[in-house]
Design a protein around this motif. Structure first.
Motif, PDB file in Angstrom:
ATOM      1  N   ARG A 209       0.788  -1.228   0.000  1.00 38.23           N
ATOM      2  CA  ARG A 209       0.000   0.000   0.000  1.00 38.23           C
ATOM      3  C   ARG A 209       0.822   1.280   0.000  1.00 38.23           C
ATOM      4  O   ARG A 209       0.285   2.362  -0.217  1.00 38.23           O
ATOM      5  N   HIS A 210       2.110   1.178   0.315  1.00 38.72           N
ATOM      6  CA  HIS A 210       2.898   2.396   0.467  1.00 38.72           C
ATOM      7  C   HIS A 210       3.093   3.090  -0.874  1.00 38.72           C
ATOM      8  O   HIS A 210       3.243   2.434  -1.914  1.00 38.72           O
ATOM      9  N   GLU A 211       3.111   4.419  -0.859  1.00 41.43           N
ATOM     10  CA  GLU A 211       3.185   5.182  -2.106  1.00 41.43           C
ATOM     11  C   GLU A 211       4.440   4.862  -2.906  1.00 41.43           C
ATOM     12  O   GLU A 211       4.422   4.892  -4.148  1.00 41.43           O
ATOM     13  N   SER A 212       5.557   4.530  -2.248  1.00 38.92           N
ATOM     14  CA  SER A 212       6.788   4.217  -2.975  1.00 38.92           C
ATOM     15  C   SER A 212       6.643   2.943  -3.797  1.00 38.92           C
ATOM     16  O   SER A 212       7.348   2.751  -4.797  1.00 38.92           O
ATOM     17  N   GLN A 213       5.736   2.057  -3.402  1.00 33.10           N
ATOM     18  CA  GLN A 213       5.558   0.788  -4.110  1.00 33.10           C
ATOM     19  C   GLN A 213       4.744   0.947  -5.390  1.00 33.10           C
ATOM     20  O   GLN A 213       4.833   0.104  -6.281  1.00 33.10           O
ATOM     21  N   ARG A 214       3.965   1.989  -5.471  1.00 32.50           N
ATOM     22  CA  ARG A 214       3.152   2.215  -6.680  1.00 32.50           C
ATOM     23  C   ARG A 214       4.041   2.434  -7.899  1.00 32.50           C
ATOM     24  O   ARG A 214       3.760   1.934  -8.987  1.00 32.50           O
ATOM     25  N   GLY A 215       5.118   3.206  -7.707  1.00 33.39           N
ATOM     26  CA  GLY A 215       5.967   3.544  -8.842  1.00 33.39           C
ATOM     27  C   GLY A 215       6.783   2.393  -9.381  1.00 33.39           C
ATOM     28  O   GLY A 215       7.288   2.464 -10.505  1.00 33.39           O
ATOM     29  N   ILE A 216       6.937   1.314  -8.608  1.00 35.91           N
ATOM     30  CA  ILE A 216       7.731   0.171  -9.074  1.00 35.91           C
ATOM     31  C   ILE A 216       6.856  -1.054  -9.311  1.00 35.91           C
ATOM     32  O   ILE A 216       7.362  -2.160  -9.488  1.00 35.91           O
ATOM     33  N   GLY A 217       5.539  -0.859  -9.321  1.00 34.46           N
ATOM     34  CA  GLY A 217       4.621  -1.915  -9.740  1.00 34.46           C
ATOM     35  C   GLY A 217       4.419  -3.053  -8.774  1.00 34.46           C
ATOM     36  O   GLY A 217       4.101  -4.179  -9.188  1.00 34.46           O
ATOM     37  N   VAL A 218       4.581  -2.799  -7.472  1.00 35.92           N
ATOM     38  CA  VAL A 218       4.360  -3.856  -6.484  1.00 35.92           C
ATOM     39  C   VAL A 218       2.869  -4.186  -6.405  1.00 35.92           C
ATOM     40  O   VAL A 218       2.019  -3.291  -6.330  1.00 35.92           O
ATOM     41  N   GLU A 219       2.558  -5.477  -6.408  1.00 35.90           N
ATOM     42  CA  GLU A 219       1.164  -5.909  -6.374  1.00 35.90           C
ATOM     43  C   GLU A 219       0.577  -5.722  -4.981  1.00 35.90           C
ATOM     44  O   GLU A 219       1.127  -6.186  -3.987  1.00 35.90           O
ATOM     45  N   ARG A 220      -0.548  -5.049  -4.904  1.00 30.59           N
ATOM     46  CA  ARG A 220      -1.210  -4.818  -3.629  1.00 30.59           C
ATOM     47  C   ARG A 220      -1.964  -6.074  -3.189  1.00 30.59           C
ATOM     48  O   ARG A 220      -2.537  -6.802  -4.014  1.00 30.59           O
ATOM     49  N   VAL A 221      -1.962  -6.334  -1.893  1.00 31.13           N
ATOM     50  CA  VAL A 221      -2.676  -7.492  -1.361  1.00 31.13           C
ATOM     51  C   VAL A 221      -4.166  -7.163  -1.289  1.00 31.13           C
ATOM     52  O   VAL A 221      -4.557  -6.200  -0.622  1.00 31.13           O
ATOM     53  N   PRO A 222      -5.035  -7.939  -1.963  1.00 28.83           N
ATOM     54  CA  PRO A 222      -6.480  -7.704  -1.846  1.00 28.83           C
ATOM     55  C   PRO A 222      -6.923  -7.854  -0.392  1.00 28.83           C
ATOM     56  O   PRO A 222      -6.410  -8.703   0.340  1.00 28.83           O
ATOM     57  N   GLU A 223      -7.859  -7.027   0.028  1.00 29.25           N
ATOM     58  CA  GLU A 223      -8.290  -7.036   1.417  1.00 29.25           C
ATOM     59  C   GLU A 223      -8.752  -8.414   1.869  1.00 29.25           C
ATOM     60  O   GLU A 223      -8.490  -8.839   3.002  1.00 29.25           O
ATOM     61  N   GLU A 224      -9.407  -9.144   0.960  1.00 30.11           N
ATOM     62  CA  GLU A 224      -9.930 -10.460   1.343  1.00 30.11           C
ATOM     63  C   GLU A 224      -8.826 -11.500   1.539  1.00 30.11           C
ATOM     64  O   GLU A 224      -9.084 -12.602   2.055  1.00 30.11           O
ATOM     65  N   ARG A 225      -7.578 -11.180   1.151  1.00 26.17           N
ATOM     66  CA  ARG A 225      -6.476 -12.126   1.314  1.00 26.17           C
ATOM     67  C   ARG A 225      -5.491 -11.715   2.408  1.00 26.17           C
ATOM     68  O   ARG A 225      -4.497 -12.403   2.645  1.00 26.17           O
ATOM     69  N   GLU A 226      -5.744 -10.617   3.082  1.00 25.33           N
ATOM     70  CA  GLU A 226      -4.814 -10.127   4.091  1.00 25.33           C
ATOM     71  C   GLU A 226      -4.553 -11.158   5.182  1.00 25.33           C
ATOM     72  O   GLU A 226      -3.427 -11.331   5.645  1.00 25.33           O
ATOM     73  N   ALA A 227      -5.609 -11.843   5.621  1.00 24.33           N
ATOM     74  CA  ALA A 227      -5.461 -12.796   6.723  1.00 24.33           C
ATOM     75  C   ALA A 227      -4.525 -13.944   6.374  1.00 24.33           C
ATOM     76  O   ALA A 227      -3.973 -14.598   7.274  1.00 24.33           O
ATOM     77  N   GLU A 228      -4.300 -14.203   5.084  1.00 30.82           N
ATOM     78  CA  GLU A 228      -3.439 -15.312   4.668  1.00 30.82           C
ATOM     79  C   GLU A 228      -1.985 -15.091   5.049  1.00 30.82           C
ATOM     80  O   GLU A 228      -1.192 -16.040   5.077  1.00 30.82           O
ATOM     81  N   ILE A 229      -1.594 -13.842   5.327  1.00 31.49           N
ATOM     82  CA  ILE A 229      -0.189 -13.542   5.612  1.00 31.49           C
ATOM     83  C   ILE A 229       0.000 -12.914   6.989  1.00 31.49           C
ATOM     84  O   ILE A 229       1.018 -12.293   7.247  1.00 31.49           O
ATOM     85  N   LEU A 230      -1.001 -13.102   7.865  1.00 28.68           N
ATOM     86  CA  LEU A 230      -0.920 -12.560   9.219  1.00 28.68           C
ATOM     87  C   LEU A 230      -1.004 -13.706  10.224  1.00 28.68           C
ATOM     88  O   LEU A 230      -2.083 -14.261  10.450  1.00 28.68           O
ATOM     89  N   PRO A 231       0.115 -14.097  10.824  1.00 29.76           N
ATOM     90  CA  PRO A 231       0.126 -15.258  11.715  1.00 29.76           C
ATOM     91  C   PRO A 231      -0.924 -15.198  12.822  1.00 29.76           C
ATOM     92  O   PRO A 231      -1.501 -16.233  13.175  1.00 29.76           O
ATOM     93  N   MET A 232      -1.177 -14.015  13.365  1.00 30.95           N
ATOM     94  CA  MET A 232      -2.124 -13.918  14.460  1.00 30.95           C
ATOM     95  C   MET A 232      -3.538 -14.292  14.030  1.00 30.95           C
ATOM     96  O   MET A 232      -4.402 -14.583  14.858  1.00 30.95           O
TER      97      MET A 232
END
Length: 289
Positions: A209-232
Protein backbone atom coordinates in the motif's frame (compact mmCIF):
# COMPACT_ATOMS: atom_id res chain seq x y z
CA UNK A 1 27.93 -18.50 9.89
CA UNK A 2 29.07 -21.74 11.52
CA UNK A 3 26.61 -23.88 9.56
CA UNK A 4 28.45 -23.16 6.31
CA UNK A 5 31.84 -24.10 7.72
CA UNK A 6 30.78 -27.10 9.79
CA UNK A 7 28.31 -28.93 7.52
CA UNK A 8 28.06 -30.00 3.88
CA UNK A 9 25.62 -27.94 1.83
CA UNK A 10 24.60 -27.23 -1.76
CA UNK A 11 22.60 -24.47 -3.43
CA UNK A 12 19.55 -24.85 -5.67
CA UNK A 13 17.27 -22.48 -7.56
CA UNK A 14 13.68 -23.07 -6.46
CA UNK A 15 12.10 -20.22 -8.42
CA UNK A 16 13.20 -18.82 -11.76
CA UNK A 17 11.48 -15.41 -11.79
CA UNK A 18 12.84 -13.77 -9.83
CA UNK A 19 15.75 -16.19 -9.49
CA UNK A 20 15.45 -17.35 -5.88
CA UNK A 21 17.75 -19.85 -4.21
CA UNK A 22 17.95 -22.15 -1.21
CA UNK A 23 20.77 -23.98 0.52
CA UNK A 24 20.28 -27.52 1.80
CA UNK A 25 22.53 -28.91 4.53
CA UNK A 26 23.11 -32.62 5.02
CA UNK A 27 23.78 -34.23 8.42
CA UNK A 28 27.44 -35.02 9.20
CA UNK A 29 27.18 -38.75 8.52
CA UNK A 30 25.64 -38.85 5.03
CA UNK A 31 24.12 -42.25 4.44
CA UNK A 32 23.95 -44.22 1.21
CA UNK A 33 21.59 -43.14 -1.54
CA UNK A 34 19.30 -46.02 -0.67
CA UNK A 35 18.77 -44.90 2.91
CA UNK A 36 15.44 -43.65 4.23
CA UNK A 37 14.38 -40.03 3.67
CA UNK A 38 15.24 -37.63 6.49
CA UNK A 39 13.23 -35.23 8.56
CA UNK A 40 13.82 -31.68 7.43
CA UNK A 41 13.81 -28.17 8.90
CA UNK A 42 13.03 -25.29 6.52
CA UNK A 43 14.43 -22.09 8.03
CA UNK A 44 13.73 -18.49 6.99
CA UNK A 45 16.08 -15.62 7.83
CA UNK A 46 15.16 -12.54 9.84
CA UNK A 47 15.61 -8.93 8.76
CA UNK A 48 12.25 -7.20 9.18
CA UNK A 49 10.95 -8.66 5.88
CA UNK A 50 13.10 -6.10 4.06
CA UNK A 51 16.66 -7.29 4.71
CA UNK A 52 18.71 -10.44 5.19
CA UNK A 53 19.46 -13.47 3.08
CA UNK A 54 19.60 -17.22 3.45
CA UNK A 55 23.16 -17.28 4.86
CA UNK A 56 22.49 -14.90 7.75
CA UNK A 57 20.08 -14.43 10.68
CA UNK A 58 18.73 -17.97 10.73
CA UNK A 59 18.35 -20.18 13.85
CA UNK A 60 21.76 -21.76 13.44
CA UNK A 61 21.88 -23.24 16.94
CA UNK A 62 18.62 -25.09 16.36
CA UNK A 63 19.72 -26.07 12.85
CA UNK A 64 23.07 -27.44 14.04
CA UNK A 65 21.35 -29.51 16.74
CA UNK A 66 18.93 -31.06 14.24
CA UNK A 67 21.72 -31.75 11.73
CA UNK A 68 23.54 -33.60 14.50
CA UNK A 69 20.43 -35.73 14.93
CA UNK A 70 20.29 -36.71 11.27
CA UNK A 71 17.96 -34.05 9.87
CA UNK A 72 18.30 -32.03 6.68
CA UNK A 73 18.16 -28.23 7.01
CA UNK A 74 17.01 -25.92 4.22
CA UNK A 75 17.57 -22.16 4.34
CA UNK A 76 15.70 -20.27 1.62
CA UNK A 77 15.76 -16.74 0.30
CA UNK A 78 12.46 -14.91 -0.24
CA UNK A 79 11.33 -11.63 -1.81
CA UNK A 80 12.04 -8.54 0.29
CA UNK A 81 9.91 -5.51 1.13
CA UNK A 82 9.24 -2.90 -0.11
CA UNK A 83 9.99 -4.27 -3.60
CA UNK A 84 7.56 -7.09 -2.86
CA UNK A 85 4.34 -7.48 -0.90
CA UNK A 86 2.62 -10.28 0.98
CA UNK A 87 1.23 -11.63 -2.28
CA UNK A 88 4.76 -12.22 -3.57
CA UNK A 89 5.73 -13.91 -0.32
CA UNK A 90 2.83 -16.33 -0.77
CA UNK A 91 4.01 -17.00 -4.32
CA UNK A 92 7.55 -17.69 -3.10
CA UNK A 93 6.28 -20.17 -0.52
CA UNK A 94 4.07 -21.95 -3.05
CA UNK A 95 7.01 -22.36 -5.44
CA UNK A 96 9.28 -23.51 -2.60
CA UNK A 97 6.77 -26.16 -1.58
CA UNK A 98 6.42 -27.35 -5.17
CA UNK A 99 10.21 -27.58 -5.55
CA UNK A 100 10.63 -29.57 -2.34
CA UNK A 101 7.91 -32.06 -3.30
CA UNK A 102 9.40 -32.47 -6.78
CA UNK A 103 12.93 -33.05 -5.41
CA UNK A 104 12.12 -34.89 -2.19
CA UNK A 105 13.21 -38.34 -3.38
CA UNK A 106 16.52 -37.12 -4.81
CA UNK A 107 17.42 -35.10 -1.72
CA UNK A 108 16.03 -37.65 0.73
CA UNK A 109 13.44 -35.33 2.25
CA UNK A 110 10.67 -37.00 4.23
CA UNK A 111 7.71 -34.78 3.33
CA UNK A 112 5.68 -36.30 6.17
CA UNK A 113 8.10 -34.84 8.73
CA UNK A 114 8.92 -31.22 7.92
CA UNK A 115 9.38 -28.46 10.49
CA UNK A 116 9.22 -24.84 9.34
CA UNK A 117 10.74 -21.99 11.29
CA UNK A 118 12.39 -18.62 11.27
CA UNK A 119 13.92 -15.85 13.32
CA UNK A 120 12.28 -12.46 13.78
CA UNK A 121 10.56 -11.61 10.48
CA UNK A 122 11.37 -15.13 9.29
CA UNK A 123 8.61 -16.26 11.61
CA UNK A 124 6.02 -14.39 9.58
CA UNK A 125 7.29 -16.32 6.58
CA UNK A 126 7.34 -19.60 8.48
CA UNK A 127 4.55 -18.88 11.00
CA UNK A 128 5.21 -22.23 12.69
CA UNK A 129 8.48 -22.32 14.60
CA UNK A 130 8.56 -19.15 16.68
CA UNK A 131 11.91 -17.53 17.39
CA UNK A 132 11.17 -14.04 18.79
CA UNK A 133 9.13 -13.26 15.71
CA UNK A 134 7.06 -10.47 14.20
CA UNK A 135 3.54 -11.77 14.76
CA UNK A 136 0.81 -9.14 15.04
CA UNK A 137 1.43 -6.97 12.00
CA UNK A 138 -1.85 -5.10 12.49
CA UNK A 139 -0.68 -3.78 15.85
CA UNK A 140 0.35 -0.17 16.43
CA UNK A 141 3.98 -1.29 16.57
CA UNK A 142 4.00 -1.84 12.79
CA UNK A 143 1.17 0.40 11.56
CA UNK A 144 1.31 3.64 13.57
CA UNK A 145 3.87 6.46 13.64
CA UNK A 146 5.81 6.60 16.93
CA UNK A 147 6.38 9.63 19.18
CA UNK A 148 9.94 10.89 19.50
CA UNK A 149 10.19 9.25 22.91
CA UNK A 150 9.58 5.77 21.45
CA UNK A 151 12.74 4.01 20.30
CA UNK A 152 13.28 0.93 18.18
CA UNK A 153 16.75 -0.53 18.66
CA UNK A 154 18.61 -3.09 16.53
CA UNK A 155 22.25 -3.92 17.31
CA UNK A 156 22.67 -0.60 19.10
CA UNK A 157 21.22 1.48 16.23
CA UNK A 158 18.08 3.48 17.07
CA UNK A 159 15.17 4.57 14.91
CA UNK A 160 15.99 8.22 15.71
CA UNK A 161 19.10 7.93 13.55
CA UNK A 162 17.28 7.31 10.28
CA UNK A 163 15.38 9.56 7.88
CA UNK A 164 13.58 9.05 4.56
CA UNK A 165 16.10 11.09 2.56
CA UNK A 166 18.75 8.36 2.77
CA UNK A 167 16.47 5.75 1.14
CA UNK A 168 15.77 7.42 -2.21
CA UNK A 169 17.79 4.83 -4.16
CA UNK A 170 16.46 1.82 -2.25
CA UNK A 171 12.80 2.90 -2.42
CA UNK A 172 13.16 3.42 -6.17
CA UNK A 173 14.68 -0.01 -6.81
CA UNK A 174 12.61 -2.88 -8.19
CA UNK A 175 15.08 -5.65 -7.29
CA UNK A 176 13.22 -7.85 -4.82
CA UNK A 177 16.25 -9.86 -3.70
CA UNK A 178 18.95 -7.19 -3.73
CA UNK A 179 20.67 -6.92 -0.35
CA UNK A 180 23.49 -4.60 0.64
CA UNK A 181 26.76 -5.96 1.93
CA UNK A 182 26.22 -3.90 5.08
CA UNK A 183 22.49 -3.54 5.79
CA UNK A 184 23.29 -1.17 8.66
CA UNK A 185 25.10 1.35 6.45
CA UNK A 186 23.45 4.64 5.46
CA UNK A 187 20.65 3.83 3.02
CA UNK A 188 20.82 0.13 3.92
CA UNK A 189 17.90 -2.24 4.33
CA UNK A 190 18.05 -2.59 8.12
CA UNK A 191 18.02 1.18 8.47
CA UNK A 192 14.98 1.23 6.17
CA UNK A 193 13.32 -1.26 8.52
CA UNK A 194 13.89 1.06 11.48
CA UNK A 195 12.52 4.02 9.53
CA UNK A 196 9.44 2.05 8.47
CA UNK A 197 8.88 0.98 12.05
CA UNK A 198 9.24 4.55 13.32
CA UNK A 199 6.76 5.86 10.76
CA UNK A 200 4.33 2.93 11.00
CA UNK A 201 4.85 1.81 7.40
CA UNK A 202 5.77 -1.86 7.91
CA UNK A 203 2.20 -3.07 7.58
CA UNK A 204 1.66 -0.87 4.50
CA UNK A 205 4.81 -2.31 2.90
CA UNK A 206 3.60 -5.86 3.56
CA UNK A 207 0.21 -5.12 2.01
CA UNK A 208 1.71 -3.26 -0.96
CA UNK A 209 0.00 0.00 0.00
CA UNK A 210 2.90 2.40 0.47
CA UNK A 211 3.18 5.18 -2.11
CA UNK A 212 6.79 4.22 -2.98
CA UNK A 213 5.56 0.79 -4.11
CA UNK A 214 3.15 2.22 -6.68
CA UNK A 215 5.97 3.54 -8.84
CA UNK A 216 7.73 0.17 -9.07
CA UNK A 217 4.62 -1.91 -9.74
CA UNK A 218 4.36 -3.86 -6.48
CA UNK A 219 1.16 -5.91 -6.37
CA UNK A 220 -1.21 -4.82 -3.63
CA UNK A 221 -2.68 -7.49 -1.36
CA UNK A 222 -6.48 -7.70 -1.85
CA UNK A 223 -8.29 -7.04 1.42
CA UNK A 224 -9.93 -10.46 1.34
CA UNK A 225 -6.48 -12.13 1.31
CA UNK A 226 -4.81 -10.13 4.09
CA UNK A 227 -5.46 -12.80 6.72
CA UNK A 228 -3.44 -15.31 4.67
CA UNK A 229 -0.19 -13.54 5.61
CA UNK A 230 -0.92 -12.56 9.22
CA UNK A 231 0.13 -15.26 11.71
CA UNK A 232 -2.12 -13.92 14.46
CA UNK A 233 -5.11 -14.63 12.22
CA UNK A 234 -4.00 -18.15 11.28
CA UNK A 235 -3.82 -19.73 14.73
CA UNK A 236 -6.54 -22.30 14.10
CA UNK A 237 -4.51 -23.73 11.20
CA UNK A 238 -1.19 -24.02 13.03
CA UNK A 239 0.51 -27.37 13.70
CA UNK A 240 2.28 -28.12 17.02
CA UNK A 241 4.62 -25.18 17.63
CA UNK A 242 7.70 -24.19 19.60
CA UNK A 243 8.65 -20.64 20.51
CA UNK A 244 11.46 -18.74 22.21
CA UNK A 245 11.72 -15.01 22.97
CA UNK A 246 14.02 -12.80 25.01
CA UNK A 247 12.06 -10.93 27.67
CA UNK A 248 14.23 -7.81 27.22
CA UNK A 249 13.61 -7.52 23.45
CA UNK A 250 13.42 -3.81 22.54
CA UNK A 251 12.47 -4.38 18.89
CA UNK A 252 9.72 -7.00 18.93
CA UNK A 253 7.89 -6.94 22.28
CA UNK A 254 7.79 -10.20 24.18
CA UNK A 255 4.07 -9.55 24.66
CA UNK A 256 3.59 -10.43 20.98
CA UNK A 257 4.81 -13.98 21.57
CA UNK A 258 2.88 -14.31 24.82
CA UNK A 259 -0.34 -13.33 23.08
CA UNK A 260 0.38 -15.65 20.14
CA UNK A 261 1.00 -18.57 22.47
CA UNK A 262 -2.23 -17.81 24.34
CA UNK A 263 -4.16 -17.72 21.05
CA UNK A 264 -2.58 -20.99 19.89
CA UNK A 265 -3.40 -22.78 23.11
CA UNK A 266 -6.92 -21.37 23.01
CA UNK A 267 -7.29 -22.95 19.57
CA UNK A 268 -6.11 -26.31 20.89
CA UNK A 269 -2.62 -26.16 19.35
CA UNK A 270 0.15 -27.86 21.31
CA UNK A 271 2.80 -25.24 22.13
CA UNK A 272 6.15 -25.25 23.91
CA UNK A 273 7.28 -21.72 24.77
CA UNK A 274 10.46 -20.47 26.44
CA UNK A 275 11.46 -16.95 27.51
CA UNK A 276 15.14 -16.14 27.96
CA UNK A 277 15.59 -13.75 30.92
CA UNK A 278 17.44 -10.56 29.99
CA UNK A 279 17.86 -11.53 26.31
CA UNK A 280 17.57 -8.89 23.61
CA UNK A 281 16.40 -9.29 20.00
CA UNK A 282 19.83 -10.55 18.88
CA UNK A 283 19.16 -14.05 20.20
CA UNK A 284 20.66 -16.07 17.35
CA UNK A 285 24.22 -16.07 18.63
CA UNK A 286 23.00 -16.88 22.13
CA UNK A 287 21.15 -19.91 20.77
CA UNK A 288 24.18 -21.03 18.81
CA UNK A 289 26.26 -21.05 21.98
Amino acid sequence: MALYSNFKWESHVYQSSPRTELDIFAPPSVESSSSAPRRTLIAFHGGGLGSGRRDMWIPDGVAATLLGRGWNVISADYSLLPQSSGILLLRDLAHLEQWIVANAEKLRINTAYIAVGGTSAGLLVAALLSLYGMLDLRSDLYSTAKPTSALSVVEGMTSHEVAVEEFAELLGSSHVLTNDADPFSVGGRMRLLLWANKCGFTFDFLMGRHESQRGIGVERVPEEREAEILPMELVSKMPPSWGIHGDADTFVPVEDSRRFVKELRGAGVVVQYIEIPGAEHELIGLLAD
